[in-house]
Design a protein around this motif. Sequence first.
Motif: not given
Length: 308
Positions: A34-36, A160-163, A169-171, A228-230
């Motif tokens: 789902g998340c890819g 070093e945040v997104l991990e 997606v919300w972020f 994800l960025l796309g």
Amino acid sequence: MTEVKENAEPAARGAHSGRVLDTVDGVDVIECEGCGFKHINPIPGDEELKSYYSEGFVKERPLYIEKLEEDLEWWNTVYDDRYDFLERHLPEDRRRALDIGCGLGHFLNRGRARGWQVRGIEPSRQSSAHAQGLGLDVLNTTFDEFEVKDGLMDAIHFSEVLEHIADPVWFLEKTNSLLCDDGIICVVVPNDYSPVQKVLRDKLSFKPYWVSPGQHINYFSFDSLEGLLGKTGFKVIEKTAMFPMDFFLLMGDDYVTDGLLGRECHAKRKSLDIMLGEPGLKNFKKEMYELMARYGVGREMVVYAVKK
Ligand SMILES: [Zn+2]
């Protein structure tokens, strides 16, 4: 390795399922369909994460501040490369930057010295107090509680945040909403399940040392991050990498099991990076790291994207 698991009770944000790649400390990492991208499953709750970052993060790493100060000369070269990129791609009158998870404030401090208007947010009390002590506009808060009332940002940096984020997606969508038209983000995340790590695993019997379920929820590659960025309103304009520390492992320096050796390896990479920043080598350094990124090599990925 081919087992498929599903959450017994899917989180409100959607069910996560996919092939289990590894199980570390009893926690699965799945290739989420789902998340890819890859992430641990189940995903921890928000409250658990909040208390960890406000109190536990610095406490668990008592030398964090000392080490960062010792690395400052090197960090400044790293940050200068990022500001150079942003300044090349933004008009001269667009110099408002936000650093999400700004830590001790060194990225912001460097920007301020270059004439940027900077602000940061940082959930750790100790780190944000340090940054405020440098006279920086830093709020001790989490991103979900953060609001911008006085205009949008030209650049947003989060290293070093997104991990660590339960719902990337919300972020990213919230980040997108804080950015001016044509504004740029600079995302830095570990490069996990990389081709180098595959060799370490297949040929040298390394365990997946890059999986740390207590800290990292998500495990990105250049491709999954770009995807994800796309999906969240961004277009990638540049991909580069930080030094492939895992090369030391390929060369026989097993820093995974030896922290002191890890510091020695880190000191060597700092010297190399600083030397490669000299005028005769600077362009080579830039292209070398971009080439590494093209091949999925580099311990961390540095990705720049514009708001679509
Ligand atoms: Zn998922």
